[in-house]
Scaffold this motif. Structure first.
Motif: not given
Length: 187
Positions: A13-17, A19-27
């Motif tokens: 699966s993707p790394s935590r980093s 996942n965080r980058r993806d979440a910040l893009e959605v934000l």
């Protein structure tokens, strides 16, 4: 724990980093959506389930509460399919495919209008060959009125009306022949 595939050595699966980058893009996408007007939102392919959250985020003005509501909006957006978010991004992106098509259509309509004003009946005959459903008399009257307005330095009322009629005829009538129209206008 992510783990690795023993055969290929790749992560499951993707790394935590990531996942965080993806979440910040959605934000960030959520922030853009909140900043838009209702008319702009109506043009975007936003699911109906997200619209109340966007409106709630606009309504809340207290800094921390607004930030919390924005995070909740991003959480709801992450539950949507990636295709939905990509479609929203593309529609927002000025360099997106939808924007390019719209600009190309606008240029085709403007080119036809200029050809009609410059060449008159010859250009009108070509237009009618391509779009046989067009109203010849109405278009001819608009062209004459626009030329008259231009010669007498009047406000461009019929010039604009000619554009609207051509846009309805060209863009509204030919959804699948965009490339053919662009080739014919360039001649």
């Amino acid at each position: 724990m992510r783990g690795r595939d023993e055969e290929s050595g790749e992560f499951f699966s993707p790394s935590r980093s990531q996942n965080r980058r993806d979440a910040l893009e959605v934000l960030a996408l959520g922030e853009k959506l909140v900043a838009l007007t209702e008319a702009q939102l109506a043009k975007l392919p936003i699911p109906d389930s997200l619209l109340p959250h966007i409106r709630d985020c606009r309504r809340i003005t207290a800094h921390i509460a607004h930030k919390r509501q924005l995070a909740y909006l991003a959480k709801q957006m992450r539950r949507e399919d990636d295709d939905v978010l990509d479609a929203i991004r593309d529609a927002l992106d000025e360099d997106g495919e939808a924007a390019r098509r719209e600009v190309a259509a606008m240029h085709r309509v403007e080119a036809w209008r200029e050809r009609l004003l410059a060449d008159g009946d010859a250009a009108l005959a070509q237009l009618l060959d391509e779009y046989p459903t067009a109203d010849r008399q109405h278009l001819r009257a608009l062209v004459r009125g626009a030329v008259d307005e231009r010669n007498k330095n009047k406000p461009p009322r019929q010039f604009r009306e000619l554009y609207r009629e051509l846009r309805e005829l060209i863009v509204g009538g030919s959804a699948g022949t965009d490339e053919e129209d662009a080739d014919n206008v360039e001649d």
